[in-house]
Design a protein around this motif. Sequence first.
Motif, PDB file in Angstrom:
ATOM      1  N   ALA A 151       1.371  -1.021  -0.325  1.00  0.00           N
ATOM      2  CA  ALA A 151       0.135   0.044   0.087  1.00  0.00           C
ATOM      3  C   ALA A 151       0.953   1.168  -0.314  1.00  0.00           C
ATOM      4  O   ALA A 151       0.270   2.711  -0.306  1.00  0.00           O
ATOM      5  N   LYS A 152       2.089   1.105  -0.004  1.00  0.00           N
ATOM      6  CA  LYS A 152       3.588   2.319  -0.450  1.00  0.00           C
ATOM      7  C   LYS A 152       2.723   2.778   0.880  1.00  0.00           C
ATOM      8  O   LYS A 152       2.680   4.295   0.471  1.00  0.00           O
ATOM      9  N   PRO A 153       3.196   3.064   2.534  1.00  0.00           N
ATOM     10  CA  PRO A 153       3.052   4.039   3.397  1.00  0.00           C
ATOM     11  C   PRO A 153       4.437   4.684   3.662  1.00  0.00           C
ATOM     12  O   PRO A 153       4.848   4.935   2.536  1.00  0.00           O
ATOM     13  N   VAL A 154       4.232   6.055   3.619  1.00  0.00           N
ATOM     14  CA  VAL A 154       5.170   6.868   3.601  1.00  0.00           C
ATOM     15  C   VAL A 154       6.069   6.436   4.514  1.00  0.00           C
ATOM     16  O   VAL A 154       5.922   6.461   5.520  1.00  0.00           O
ATOM     17  N   VAL A 155       7.272   5.797   4.137  1.00  0.00           N
ATOM     18  CA  VAL A 155       8.302   4.998   4.844  1.00  0.00           C
ATOM     19  C   VAL A 155       9.348   6.471   5.308  1.00  0.00           C
ATOM     20  O   VAL A 155       9.846   6.954   4.662  1.00  0.00           O
ATOM     21  N   ILE A 156       9.361   6.054   6.674  1.00  0.00           N
ATOM     22  CA  ILE A 156      10.347   7.561   7.493  1.00  0.00           C
ATOM     23  C   ILE A 156      11.317   6.403   8.151  1.00  0.00           C
ATOM     24  O   ILE A 156      11.298   5.492   9.161  1.00  0.00           O
ATOM     25  N   SER A 157      12.648   6.353   7.882  1.00  0.00           N
ATOM     26  CA  SER A 157      13.863   6.223   8.135  1.00  0.00           C
ATOM     27  C   SER A 157      14.470   7.302   9.398  1.00  0.00           C
ATOM     28  O   SER A 157      15.234   8.674   8.339  1.00  0.00           O
TER      29      SER A 157
END
Length: 271
Positions: A88-94
């Motif tokens: 679902a392509k969440p906004v990935v925060i690294s």
Amino acid sequence: MAKLGVIGVGAMGGAIVRGLIASGQLPAADILAFNRTRERMHSLEDEFSLPVAPDAATVAKQVKYLLLGVKPYMIAPLLDDLGDALAAKPVVISVAAGKPIATIEAHLPEQTPVVRVMPNVNAQINQSMSGIAANQYVSEEALAEVRAMFDAIGKTALVPEDHFAAFAALAGCSPAWIYRLIDALAQAGVAHGFKKEEATRIVAQAVAGSAQNVLENLPQGLNPQALVDQVCSPAGTTVAGLLAMEDAGFSAAARAAVNAAVARDQELSAS
Ligand SMILES: NC(=O)C1=CN([C@@H]2O[C@H](COP(=O)(O)OP(=O)(O)OC[C@H]3O[C@@H](n4cnc5c(N)ncnc54)[C@H](OP(=O)(O)O)[C@@H]3O)[C@@H](O)[C@H]2O)C=CC1
Ligand SMILES: O=C(O)[C@@H]1CCC=N1
């Protein structure tokens, strides 16, 4: 769907979660967390009733923003394990040191929005200094939301990715170096008869006031050296101490620390 998922709630993930809830930016109910060792989250669960998922995939599937709070070397295996859970392509925060956006993208479905953030441990008391960079798939609205999360736990700056390693040294690592400075000065105070706790409180307040004074004078163009000069009376005690510090390599040690941290960041980026 929770707004923010956090996988890896250790020193940094925990500080961010705690700061977001304590600042009122996000209620605990809008967060879904998972940590490999659940005991590590007990204080957050007890204090804030933090919702906890049974596994990392459940977090990834159910959130709009997915913060990865694991160690840098765990990022790739974690994302590979998550696989379809990221469809679902969440906004990935690294927040991982030394992991460029391109490295993270390589373990995600194509065109997943990725935000790279370098916070610091003072997020625990809502006093982080966080640098932020994003890939082209992050909408303006999403970037503004991520920035608002980190503004809630301190100050933020948009940082070009090629400056990230230096930013990480100046803001991510420097708290440890400043804590060491505080402890070293306090220990010297102990040698002159103070109790350690008293000496530490005295030095910490002097450091906090000094940092605040620098921040308040910067807009007027007054740099820290001008403040140094204000403290150093001619033939006085401060200049005697300052020269002794420089003879012992103080400024060179600060530069060496930044250079070593940048070099280590580059090693991590290459691994
Ligand atoms: N500490 C700092 O000041 C800063 C850290 N960072 C970055 O933050 C990230 C985390 O560092 P830090 O908080 O210090 O490290 P910690 O070891 O304190 O936290 C990492 C957490 O991730 C958990 N974890 C590991 N693997 C998994 C997994 N597969 N699923 C779920 N949870 C997992 C660990 O669980 P367990 O309890 O089982 O070990 C641990 O609680 C790093 O990428 C670091 O570069 C960035 C800026 C500053
Ligand atoms: O030491 C580290 O690698 C992390 C990144 C910045 C602060 N701590």
